[in-house]
Design an enzyme around this catalytic site. Structure first.
Site, PDB file in Angstrom:
ATOM      1  N   THR A 170       0.830  -1.207   0.000  1.00  0.00           N
ATOM      2  CA  THR A 170       0.000   0.000   0.000  1.00  0.00           C
ATOM      3  C   THR A 170       0.865   1.259   0.000  1.00  0.00           C
ATOM      4  OG1 THR A 170      -0.143  -0.257   2.393  1.00  0.00           O
ATOM      5  CG2 THR A 170      -2.009  -1.054   1.079  1.00  0.00           C
ATOM      6  N   GLU A 196      -3.557  -5.813  -2.632  1.00  0.00           N
ATOM      7  CA  GLU A 196      -2.788  -4.798  -1.914  1.00  0.00           C
ATOM      8  C   GLU A 196      -2.438  -5.341  -0.532  1.00  0.00           C
ATOM      9  OE1 GLU A 196      -1.515  -1.826  -2.484  1.00  0.00           O
ATOM     10  OE2 GLU A 196      -2.490  -1.113  -4.339  1.00  0.00           O
ATOM     11  N   HIS A 220       3.974  -5.600  -8.775  1.00  0.00           N
ATOM     12  CA  HIS A 220       3.595  -4.425  -9.561  1.00  0.00           C
ATOM     13  C   HIS A 220       4.807  -3.879 -10.322  1.00  0.00           C
ATOM     14  CE1 HIS A 220       1.179  -0.380  -9.588  1.00  0.00           C
ATOM     15  NE2 HIS A 220       1.193  -0.965 -10.760  1.00  0.00           N
ATOM     16  N   ASP A 234       6.848  -1.494  -5.915  1.00  0.00           N
ATOM     17  CA  ASP A 234       6.181  -2.364  -4.944  1.00  0.00           C
ATOM     18  C   ASP A 234       5.943  -3.773  -5.504  1.00  0.00           C
ATOM     19  OD1 ASP A 234       4.169  -0.986  -6.625  1.00  0.00           O
ATOM     20  OD2 ASP A 234       2.681  -2.017  -5.403  1.00  0.00           O
TER      21      ASP A 234
HETATM   22 ZN   LIG Z   1       1.211  -1.161  -6.744  1.00  0.00          ZN
END
Ligand SMILES: [Zn+2]
Length: 250
Positions: free
Chosen positions: A36, A99, A141, A151
């Site tokens: 996050t 997430e 990601h 991330d």
């Molecule tokens: Zn992300």
């Protein structure tokens, strides 16, 4: 708490309005993991359900392993943005997004608690039972958007997931050796490296130049597969690890 549809797992349902219909064939073949990157999970949840933010994910996993479902799996959640993997650019249409509550690089890469990782593994296995997701398409990601994203980061325990049957991973070759290429170096060996990265799935352009995009893709590769040193340099260990991964594809 309710059951996730067709699943033994329980989740709290907190509806996010930030989704739409899946485009194209609409078939899910990737699982994309995020952190996050905010100070608290509560702040992240607020953002993920705020219509003004236009961002969401299918699931949010808290530090203690609790799972929130924000978007139904058959909908296109807005988590990945522009990206590239194996020639697919609309990753949101092809993926489920998770997430993971973690403050990320800006907070010095705090560790992911064991209970949170156990929940991530359980949810990933559960999602994998409902959709056809190859192991090598459980992605960061940063793997699909290497110029924009970092991330879930190099502190994320991809090895632990792999030991539980989630994702594709090989023990990395020890990070020794000097960079093989200088910045902007040009030639067939650079082209060969780019071709290997693209073969594995990365959105590497096969330009033959060790350019900014190539460096970003190598950095993303290291975050996922060779976390001992994240420097964007293609060294022997990075290349050996990439080769072992490709050889391990079934
Ligand atoms: Zn992300």
């Amino acid at each position: 708490m309710t059951q996730i549809p067709d699943s033994p797992l329980a989740a709290r349902f907190v509806a996010s309005p930030n989704h739409g219909p899946r485009r194209g064939l609409g078939s899910v073949n990737c699982l994309i993991l995020h952190y996050t990157g905010m100070a608290t999970g509560a702040a992240a949840l607020d953002l993920l359900v705020d219509p003004a933010s236009e961002v969401s994910a299918h699931y949010l996993i808290w530090e203690d392993g609790r799972i929130d479902q924000l978007v139904a799996e058959d909908r296109r959640a807005w988590h990945a943005g522009l990206g590239s993997w194996k020639g697919e650019h609309d990753l949101n249409s092809a993926s489920i997004g998770i997430e993971i509550v973690n403050a990320g690089h800006d907070a010095g890469l705090p560790p992911f608690p064991d209970g949170q990782i156990e929940a991530t593994i359980a949810l990933a296995r559960d999602i994998g039972s409902r959709w056809t997701i190859p192991l090598e398409q459980v992605l960061a990601h940063s793997d699909v958007a290497p110029l924009r994203k970092r991330d879930p980061g190099e502190a994320f325990p991809w090895d632990a997931l792999w030991r539980s049957g989630v994702g594709h991973w090989v023990p990395p070759a020890p990070p020794t050796g000097a960079p093989l290429f200088l910045a902007q170096e040009e030639g067939p060996p650079v082209r060969a490296l780019q071709a290997m990265l693209a073969l594995y799935g990365y959105g590497a352009e096969i330009s033959g130049v060790y350019d900014r995009l190539t460096r970003a893709v190598v950095t993303a590769f290291q975050r996922h597969f060779r976390p001992e040193r994240i420097d964007g340099e293609a060294d022997e260990s990075t290349v050996a690890t990439l080769r072992a991964l490709i050889e391990g594809l079934k």
